[in-house]
Design a protein around this motif. Structure first.
Motif, PDB file in Angstrom:
ATOM      1  N   LEU A  44       0.758  -1.127   0.153  1.00 23.45           N
ATOM      2  CA  LEU A  44       0.005   0.157  -0.084  1.00 23.45           C
ATOM      3  C   LEU A  44       0.866   1.277  -0.105  1.00 23.45           C
ATOM      4  O   LEU A  44       0.670   2.074  -0.861  1.00 23.45           O
ATOM      5  N   VAL A  45       1.887   1.327   0.754  1.00 28.30           N
ATOM      6  CA  VAL A  45       2.582   2.312   0.927  1.00 28.30           C
ATOM      7  C   VAL A  45       3.699   2.794  -0.192  1.00 28.30           C
ATOM      8  O   VAL A  45       3.689   3.784  -0.939  1.00 28.30           O
ATOM      9  N   VAL A  46       4.009   1.521  -0.769  1.00 25.06           N
ATOM     10  CA  VAL A  46       4.913   1.473  -1.747  1.00 25.06           C
ATOM     11  C   VAL A  46       4.097   2.095  -3.315  1.00 25.06           C
ATOM     12  O   VAL A  46       4.498   2.818  -3.883  1.00 25.06           O
ATOM     13  N   SER A  47       2.910   1.659  -3.183  1.00 22.76           N
ATOM     14  CA  SER A  47       2.204   1.781  -4.557  1.00 22.76           C
ATOM     15  C   SER A  47       1.683   3.246  -4.514  1.00 22.76           C
ATOM     16  O   SER A  47       1.842   3.910  -5.450  1.00 22.76           O
ATOM     17  N   PHE A  48       1.524   3.828  -3.268  1.00 21.35           N
ATOM     18  CA  PHE A  48       1.350   5.254  -3.112  1.00 21.35           C
ATOM     19  C   PHE A  48       2.350   5.908  -3.544  1.00 21.35           C
ATOM     20  O   PHE A  48       2.126   6.994  -4.176  1.00 21.35           O
ATOM     21  N   PHE A  49       3.609   5.841  -3.073  1.00 23.30           N
ATOM     22  CA  PHE A  49       4.685   6.468  -3.711  1.00 23.30           C
ATOM     23  C   PHE A  49       5.047   6.138  -5.128  1.00 23.30           C
ATOM     24  O   PHE A  49       5.268   7.373  -5.624  1.00 23.30           O
ATOM     25  N   MET A  50       4.973   5.080  -5.470  1.00 23.44           N
ATOM     26  CA  MET A  50       4.955   4.472  -7.106  1.00 23.44           C
ATOM     27  C   MET A  50       3.850   5.558  -7.759  1.00 23.44           C
ATOM     28  O   MET A  50       4.333   5.799  -8.972  1.00 23.44           O
ATOM     29  N   LEU A  51       2.887   5.663  -7.383  1.00 24.28           N
ATOM     30  CA  LEU A  51       1.745   6.430  -8.183  1.00 24.28           C
ATOM     31  C   LEU A  51       2.223   7.908  -8.286  1.00 24.28           C
ATOM     32  O   LEU A  51       1.858   8.488  -9.220  1.00 24.28           O
ATOM     33  N   ARG A  52       2.586   8.334  -7.232  1.00 27.60           N
ATOM     34  CA  ARG A  52       3.097   9.725  -7.270  1.00 27.60           C
ATOM     35  C   ARG A  52       4.114   9.844  -8.150  1.00 27.60           C
ATOM     36  O   ARG A  52       4.174  11.162  -8.725  1.00 27.60           O
ATOM     37  N   CYS A  53       4.956   8.936  -8.505  1.00 26.15           N
ATOM     38  CA  CYS A  53       6.066   9.085  -9.382  1.00 26.15           C
ATOM     39  C   CYS A  53       5.479   8.555 -10.682  1.00 26.15           C
ATOM     40  O   CYS A  53       6.335   8.382 -11.732  1.00 26.15           O
ATOM     41  N   MET A 106       4.326   5.671 -11.739  1.00 27.02           N
ATOM     42  CA  MET A 106       4.647   4.286 -12.212  1.00 27.02           C
ATOM     43  C   MET A 106       3.485   3.480 -12.206  1.00 27.02           C
ATOM     44  O   MET A 106       3.468   2.727 -11.372  1.00 27.02           O
ATOM     45  N   ILE A 107       2.469   3.787 -12.918  1.00 23.86           N
ATOM     46  CA  ILE A 107       1.174   3.025 -12.953  1.00 23.86           C
ATOM     47  C   ILE A 107       1.376   1.656 -13.566  1.00 23.86           C
ATOM     48  O   ILE A 107       0.647   0.878 -12.651  1.00 23.86           O
ATOM     49  N   ARG A 108       1.985   1.251 -14.417  1.00 21.70           N
ATOM     50  CA  ARG A 108       2.266  -0.017 -15.026  1.00 21.70           C
ATOM     51  C   ARG A 108       3.142  -0.736 -13.837  1.00 21.70           C
ATOM     52  O   ARG A 108       2.591  -1.895 -13.532  1.00 21.70           O
ATOM     53  N   GLU A 109       3.941  -0.278 -13.263  1.00 20.97           N
ATOM     54  CA  GLU A 109       4.897  -0.930 -12.158  1.00 20.97           C
ATOM     55  C   GLU A 109       3.782  -1.345 -10.959  1.00 20.97           C
ATOM     56  O   GLU A 109       4.082  -2.468 -10.422  1.00 20.97           O
ATOM     57  N   VAL A 110       3.172  -0.359 -10.817  1.00 20.64           N
ATOM     58  CA  VAL A 110       2.146  -0.400  -9.569  1.00 20.64           C
ATOM     59  C   VAL A 110       1.139  -1.895  -9.854  1.00 20.64           C
ATOM     60  O   VAL A 110       0.922  -2.491  -9.057  1.00 20.64           O
ATOM     61  N   LEU A 111       0.514  -1.662 -10.980  1.00 20.01           N
ATOM     62  CA  LEU A 111      -0.269  -2.747 -11.364  1.00 20.01           C
ATOM     63  C   LEU A 111       0.208  -4.255 -11.296  1.00 20.01           C
ATOM     64  O   LEU A 111      -0.392  -5.264 -10.989  1.00 20.01           O
ATOM     65  N   VAL A 112       1.470  -4.186 -12.128  1.00 16.60           N
ATOM     66  CA  VAL A 112       2.373  -5.292 -12.111  1.00 16.60           C
ATOM     67  C   VAL A 112       2.562  -5.971 -10.738  1.00 16.60           C
ATOM     68  O   VAL A 112       2.539  -7.044 -10.233  1.00 16.60           O
TER      69      VAL A 112
END
Length: 188
Positions: free
Chosen positions: A52-61, A63-69
Motif C-alpha cells: 500500500l505504501v510503496v504503491s502510493f509512492f510509485m503512483l506519485r512518481c 509508475m502506474i504500470r509497475e504498480v499494477l504489475v
C-alpha cells in the motif's frame, strides 16, 4: 565414486532434519525475537501494508504500470502458493513452533511472496535509481529475502526444502513479473 543408497525423498528428509537440528542448536532468546520480527516482514499483513505504501509512492512518481504489475503478480503469487500447499499437503515440522503458522508447510508462502515482492522492488530500484544507491538497496532486499526464508526454519514452522521451494516459486513469479513489466514498458 560412492553414492548414498537413499532415494531423493530420503535425502531431502535427511537434509531437512539436519537443518532443523542446526537451527535448534543455535536458538537464543534474542535471536528468536529478531527472527520473529524478520518473519513478520514476510507475512500477508506486512505485504499488504508495505504494498500500500510503496504503491502510493510509485503512483506519485507516475509508475502506474509497475504498480499494477507489482500488485497483480503479488496477488497471483499468493494464490499459487495456496494451491500448491493444498496440492502437496505437507505437514509442518514437529516440535514447538516459535511463531504462529497455520495450514500446510510446502512451499513456504513467506519465502515465495518475499522472493517475488522484495525481488520486484529490487528490480525497480536498480532500474529507476541505478548507481550505488540502487545496487545497495537491491542488496538489502536480497538479504531480507534470505533472512525471511531462514527465519521460517529457525522458528520451526517450515522445513528448509519448503523454503527452497518457496524461493524457486517466487523466483519464477519474479521472472514473470519482470517480463510482463518490460513488455508493457516497450508497448506503452
Amino acid at each position: 565414486m560412492d553414492f548414498i543408497p537413499f532415494s531423493w525423498v530420503q535425502k531431502i528428509i535427511y537434509f531437512d532434519q539436519l537443518c532443523q537440528h542446526m537451527a535448534e542448536s543455535l536458538r537464543h532468546p534474542a535471536a528468536v525475537d529478531f527472527f520473529r520480527l524478520i518473519t513478520y516482514l514476510g507475512s500477508p499483513y506486512a505485504f499488504f501494508l508495505i504494498a500500500l505504501v510503496v504503491s502510493f509512492f510509485m503512483l506519485r512518481c507516475r509508475m502506474i504500470r509497475e504498480v499494477l504489475v507489482l500488485n497483480i503478480v503479488l496477488f497471483l503469487t499468493g494464490r499459487l502458493n495456496d494451491y500448491l500447499k493444498v496440492f502437496f499437503a505437507r505437514e509442518r515440522p514437529k516440535g514447538e513452533m516459535l511463531t504462529y503458522a497455520a495450514g500446510f508447510s510446502f512451499p513456504s508462502g513467506h519465502a515465495m511472496l518475499a522472493t517475488f515482492f522484495y525481488g520486484f522492488l529490487a528490480y525497480l530500484t536498480v532500474k529507476h535509481l541505478g548507481g550505488a544507491k540502487g545496487k545497495g538497496l537491491a542488496f538489502f532486499f536480497l538479504l531480507l529475502i534470505l533472512s525471511i526464508g531462514l527465519s521460517r526454519v529457525y522458528l520451526n514452522v517450515h522445513y528448509m526444502s519448503d523454503v527452497i521451494a518457496g524461493f524457486i516459486g517466487g523466483g519464477v513469479m519474479l521472472a514473470i513479473g519482470i517480463a510482463v513489466n518490460e513488455i508493457l514498458v516497450r508497448k506503452f
